[in-house]
Design an enzyme around this catalytic site. Structure first.
Site, PDB file in Angstrom:
ATOM      1  N   ASP A  13     -32.613  -2.138  -1.946  1.00 36.43           N
ATOM      2  CA  ASP A  13     -34.066  -2.246  -1.832  1.00 36.43           C
ATOM      3  C   ASP A  13     -34.760  -1.156  -2.646  1.00 36.43           C
ATOM      4  O   ASP A  13     -34.239  -0.043  -2.793  1.00 36.43           O
ATOM      5  CB  ASP A  13     -34.465  -2.120  -0.362  1.00 36.43           C
ATOM      6  N   ASN A  61     -36.556 -14.815  -0.671  1.00 38.78           N
ATOM      7  CA  ASN A  61     -37.018 -14.393  -1.993  1.00 38.78           C
ATOM      8  C   ASN A  61     -37.459 -15.557  -2.870  1.00 38.78           C
ATOM      9  O   ASN A  61     -38.143 -15.354  -3.880  1.00 38.78           O
ATOM     10  CB  ASN A  61     -35.924 -13.603  -2.727  1.00 38.78           C
TER      11      ASN A  61
END
Length: 240
Positions: A13, A61
Protein backbone atom coordinates in the site's frame (compact mmCIF):
# COMPACT_ATOMS: atom_id res chain seq x y z
CA UNK A 1 17.95 -16.91 10.99
CA UNK A 2 16.42 -19.88 12.80
CA UNK A 3 12.99 -18.24 12.93
CA UNK A 4 12.49 -16.92 9.41
CA UNK A 5 8.78 -16.97 8.46
CA UNK A 6 8.06 -19.74 6.02
CA UNK A 7 5.36 -17.67 4.30
CA UNK A 8 5.18 -13.87 4.19
CA UNK A 9 2.14 -12.07 2.74
CA UNK A 10 2.28 -8.36 1.94
CA UNK A 11 -0.40 -5.74 1.29
CA UNK A 12 1.62 -3.33 -0.86
CA UNK A 13 0.00 0.00 0.00
CA UNK A 14 1.01 3.61 -0.57
CA UNK A 15 2.03 3.77 -4.24
CA UNK A 16 -0.45 6.53 -5.09
CA UNK A 17 0.33 8.65 -2.04
CA UNK A 18 4.06 8.21 -2.67
CA UNK A 19 3.57 9.58 -6.18
CA UNK A 20 1.29 12.42 -5.03
CA UNK A 21 3.93 13.66 -2.59
CA UNK A 22 6.22 13.99 -5.60
CA UNK A 23 3.57 15.73 -7.75
CA UNK A 24 3.46 12.77 -10.11
CA UNK A 25 0.68 10.61 -11.52
CA UNK A 26 -0.40 7.54 -9.55
CA UNK A 27 1.05 5.33 -12.29
CA UNK A 28 4.51 6.65 -11.40
CA UNK A 29 4.04 5.25 -7.90
CA UNK A 30 2.94 1.88 -9.26
CA UNK A 31 6.06 1.73 -11.44
CA UNK A 32 8.22 2.48 -8.42
CA UNK A 33 6.35 -0.25 -6.57
CA UNK A 34 7.59 -2.81 -9.09
CA UNK A 35 11.16 -1.98 -8.11
CA UNK A 36 10.23 -2.60 -4.48
CA UNK A 37 8.87 -6.01 -5.48
CA UNK A 38 12.23 -6.86 -7.05
CA UNK A 39 14.13 -5.77 -3.92
CA UNK A 40 11.90 -7.65 -1.52
CA UNK A 41 11.86 -10.78 -3.70
CA UNK A 42 15.65 -10.94 -3.74
CA UNK A 43 15.84 -10.38 0.03
CA UNK A 44 13.24 -13.06 0.76
CA UNK A 45 15.21 -15.56 -1.32
CA UNK A 46 18.40 -14.61 0.52
CA UNK A 47 16.73 -15.12 3.90
CA UNK A 48 15.19 -18.46 2.98
CA UNK A 49 11.51 -17.49 2.86
CA UNK A 50 9.62 -20.25 1.03
CA UNK A 51 6.48 -18.36 -0.04
CA UNK A 52 5.89 -14.66 -0.72
CA UNK A 53 2.33 -13.57 -1.50
CA UNK A 54 1.77 -10.05 -2.83
CA UNK A 55 -1.64 -8.33 -2.90
CA UNK A 56 -1.35 -6.69 -6.30
CA UNK A 57 -4.89 -5.85 -7.46
CA UNK A 58 -8.13 -6.52 -5.60
CA UNK A 59 -11.58 -7.11 -7.06
CA UNK A 60 -12.54 -3.77 -5.53
CA UNK A 61 -9.76 -2.08 -7.54
CA UNK A 62 -11.81 -2.62 -10.69
CA UNK A 63 -13.82 0.38 -9.46
CA UNK A 64 -10.83 2.70 -9.90
CA UNK A 65 -10.65 5.13 -12.85
CA UNK A 66 -10.40 3.29 -16.16
CA UNK A 67 -7.10 4.92 -17.11
CA UNK A 68 -5.47 3.78 -13.84
CA UNK A 69 -6.77 0.23 -14.28
CA UNK A 70 -5.43 0.17 -17.84
CA UNK A 71 -2.05 1.43 -16.65
CA UNK A 72 -1.94 -1.24 -13.95
CA UNK A 73 -2.74 -3.99 -16.45
CA UNK A 74 0.03 -2.70 -18.71
CA UNK A 75 2.40 -2.68 -15.77
CA UNK A 76 1.55 -6.30 -14.99
CA UNK A 77 2.53 -7.24 -18.53
CA UNK A 78 5.78 -5.32 -18.50
CA UNK A 79 6.86 -6.49 -15.05
CA UNK A 80 6.37 -10.22 -15.63
CA UNK A 81 9.89 -10.65 -16.91
CA UNK A 82 11.54 -14.03 -16.60
CA UNK A 83 14.74 -12.34 -15.40
CA UNK A 84 13.46 -11.53 -11.91
CA UNK A 85 12.27 -15.12 -11.45
CA UNK A 86 15.07 -17.01 -13.18
CA UNK A 87 17.89 -15.00 -11.58
CA UNK A 88 16.45 -15.73 -8.13
CA UNK A 89 15.24 -19.29 -8.94
CA UNK A 90 11.69 -18.21 -8.04
CA UNK A 91 8.53 -20.02 -9.07
CA UNK A 92 5.61 -17.76 -10.06
CA UNK A 93 1.97 -18.47 -9.22
CA UNK A 94 -1.14 -16.31 -9.46
CA UNK A 95 -4.42 -16.41 -7.53
CA UNK A 96 -7.63 -14.50 -8.22
CA UNK A 97 -10.50 -14.13 -10.67
CA UNK A 98 -8.50 -14.52 -13.87
CA UNK A 99 -11.60 -14.35 -16.07
CA UNK A 100 -11.90 -10.60 -15.48
CA UNK A 101 -8.39 -9.87 -16.75
CA UNK A 102 -7.59 -8.88 -20.36
CA UNK A 103 -6.73 -11.89 -22.51
CA UNK A 104 -3.14 -10.75 -23.12
CA UNK A 105 -2.59 -10.45 -19.37
CA UNK A 106 -4.06 -13.92 -18.79
CA UNK A 107 -1.79 -15.37 -21.47
CA UNK A 108 1.31 -13.74 -19.98
CA UNK A 109 0.44 -14.97 -16.50
CA UNK A 110 0.04 -18.57 -17.74
CA UNK A 111 3.29 -18.35 -19.70
CA UNK A 112 5.21 -17.06 -16.69
CA UNK A 113 3.83 -19.84 -14.51
CA UNK A 114 4.94 -22.41 -17.10
CA UNK A 115 8.42 -20.94 -17.57
CA UNK A 116 9.15 -20.85 -13.83
CA UNK A 117 7.46 -24.10 -12.76
CA UNK A 118 10.78 -25.88 -12.13
CA UNK A 119 12.30 -23.12 -9.94
CA UNK A 120 12.82 -24.14 -6.34
CA UNK A 121 14.24 -21.31 -4.18
CA UNK A 122 10.90 -19.65 -3.42
CA UNK A 123 7.36 -19.37 -4.71
CA UNK A 124 6.08 -15.85 -5.39
CA UNK A 125 2.28 -15.70 -5.42
CA UNK A 126 0.59 -12.67 -6.96
CA UNK A 127 -2.99 -12.00 -5.82
CA UNK A 128 -4.49 -10.35 -8.90
CA UNK A 129 -8.19 -9.53 -9.29
CA UNK A 130 -8.47 -11.17 -5.88
CA UNK A 131 -10.54 -10.71 -2.75
CA UNK A 132 -10.99 -13.05 0.20
CA UNK A 133 -14.79 -12.87 0.09
CA UNK A 134 -14.75 -13.79 -3.60
CA UNK A 135 -12.43 -16.70 -2.78
CA UNK A 136 -14.66 -17.96 0.05
CA UNK A 137 -17.73 -17.72 -2.18
CA UNK A 138 -15.88 -19.77 -4.79
CA UNK A 139 -15.03 -22.39 -2.18
CA UNK A 140 -18.66 -22.51 -1.01
CA UNK A 141 -19.82 -23.13 -4.58
CA UNK A 142 -17.32 -25.99 -4.94
CA UNK A 143 -18.49 -27.54 -1.68
CA UNK A 144 -22.13 -27.24 -2.75
CA UNK A 145 -21.39 -28.85 -6.12
CA UNK A 146 -19.55 -31.77 -4.47
CA UNK A 147 -22.39 -32.25 -1.99
CA UNK A 148 -24.96 -32.19 -4.79
CA UNK A 149 -23.03 -34.91 -6.64
CA UNK A 150 -22.83 -37.04 -3.53
CA UNK A 151 -19.08 -36.63 -3.14
CA UNK A 152 -19.36 -34.85 0.20
CA UNK A 153 -21.64 -35.11 3.23
CA UNK A 154 -22.69 -31.53 4.14
CA UNK A 155 -22.88 -32.51 7.82
CA UNK A 156 -19.27 -33.67 7.75
CA UNK A 157 -17.64 -30.60 6.16
CA UNK A 158 -14.48 -29.61 8.02
CA UNK A 159 -12.14 -26.63 7.99
CA UNK A 160 -9.73 -28.79 5.97
CA UNK A 161 -12.42 -29.31 3.31
CA UNK A 162 -12.81 -25.55 2.96
CA UNK A 163 -9.05 -24.92 2.88
CA UNK A 164 -8.63 -27.54 0.14
CA UNK A 165 -10.95 -25.56 -2.11
CA UNK A 166 -9.32 -22.16 -1.64
CA UNK A 167 -7.06 -20.53 -4.21
CA UNK A 168 -4.17 -21.00 -1.78
CA UNK A 169 -4.55 -24.75 -1.25
CA UNK A 170 -1.06 -25.38 -2.67
CA UNK A 171 0.77 -23.49 0.10
CA UNK A 172 0.79 -23.03 3.89
CA UNK A 173 -1.00 -20.14 5.59
CA UNK A 174 1.06 -16.96 6.08
CA UNK A 175 3.20 -16.77 9.19
CA UNK A 176 3.58 -13.00 8.83
CA UNK A 177 1.31 -10.45 7.16
CA UNK A 178 2.85 -7.06 6.41
CA UNK A 179 0.91 -3.96 5.39
CA UNK A 180 2.79 -0.86 4.29
CA UNK A 181 1.48 2.69 3.91
CA UNK A 182 0.19 3.35 7.41
CA UNK A 183 -3.31 1.88 7.08
CA UNK A 184 -4.46 -0.48 9.86
CA UNK A 185 -6.82 -2.86 8.09
CA UNK A 186 -6.73 -6.12 6.13
CA UNK A 187 -8.76 -4.96 3.09
CA UNK A 188 -10.32 -8.29 2.16
CA UNK A 189 -7.02 -10.17 1.84
CA UNK A 190 -6.57 -13.84 2.81
CA UNK A 191 -9.19 -13.59 5.55
CA UNK A 192 -9.37 -17.35 6.09
CA UNK A 193 -5.62 -17.93 5.86
CA UNK A 194 -4.47 -15.25 8.32
CA UNK A 195 -6.48 -16.57 11.28
CA UNK A 196 -3.21 -17.10 13.20
CA UNK A 197 -0.79 -14.96 11.22
CA UNK A 198 1.30 -12.34 12.98
CA UNK A 199 0.35 -8.86 11.74
CA UNK A 200 2.83 -6.06 11.10
CA UNK A 201 1.86 -2.53 10.03
CA UNK A 202 4.31 0.20 9.07
CA UNK A 203 4.04 3.77 7.79
CA UNK A 204 6.55 3.24 4.96
CA UNK A 205 5.01 3.59 1.52
CA UNK A 206 5.53 0.51 -0.61
CA UNK A 207 7.95 2.14 -3.13
CA UNK A 208 10.28 2.90 -0.21
CA UNK A 209 10.04 -0.59 1.32
CA UNK A 210 13.37 -2.40 1.05
CA UNK A 211 15.43 -5.23 2.52
CA UNK A 212 16.07 -3.32 5.75
CA UNK A 213 12.34 -2.65 6.23
CA UNK A 214 11.63 -6.33 5.57
CA UNK A 215 14.19 -7.38 8.17
CA UNK A 216 12.59 -5.02 10.70
CA UNK A 217 9.22 -6.70 10.09
CA UNK A 218 10.79 -10.13 10.50
CA UNK A 219 12.55 -9.03 13.70
CA UNK A 220 9.17 -7.96 15.09
CA UNK A 221 7.77 -11.36 14.16
CA UNK A 222 10.68 -13.15 15.83
CA UNK A 223 10.05 -11.27 19.08
CA UNK A 224 6.55 -12.71 19.43
CA UNK A 225 5.39 -16.01 20.86
CA UNK A 226 2.95 -17.86 18.60
CA UNK A 227 0.60 -19.78 20.88
CA UNK A 228 -2.20 -21.00 18.57
CA UNK A 229 -4.61 -21.17 21.50
CA UNK A 230 -2.16 -22.70 23.97
CA UNK A 231 -0.87 -21.03 27.12
CA UNK A 232 2.57 -19.46 27.30
CA UNK A 233 3.74 -22.26 29.57
CA UNK A 234 2.56 -24.93 27.12
CA UNK A 235 4.40 -23.30 24.24
CA UNK A 236 7.58 -23.05 26.28
CA UNK A 237 7.27 -26.71 27.20
CA UNK A 238 6.83 -27.68 23.54
CA UNK A 239 9.95 -25.71 22.60
CA UNK A 240 12.14 -27.52 25.15
Amino acid sequence: MKRIPRHIAIIMDGNGRWAAERDRERSYGHQAGVEAVRRVTSECVRLGVEYLTLYTFSTENWNRPADEVAALMGLVLSSLEDEIFMRNNVRFRVIGDMGRLPEDVQAKLRLTEEHTAANTAMTMVVALSYSARWELAQAARKLAADAREGLLDPAAITAADIAARLETSFMPDPDLLIRTGGELRISNFLLWQIAYSELYFCDTYWPDFDGQALCEAIASYQGRQRRFGKTEAQVEQDEQ
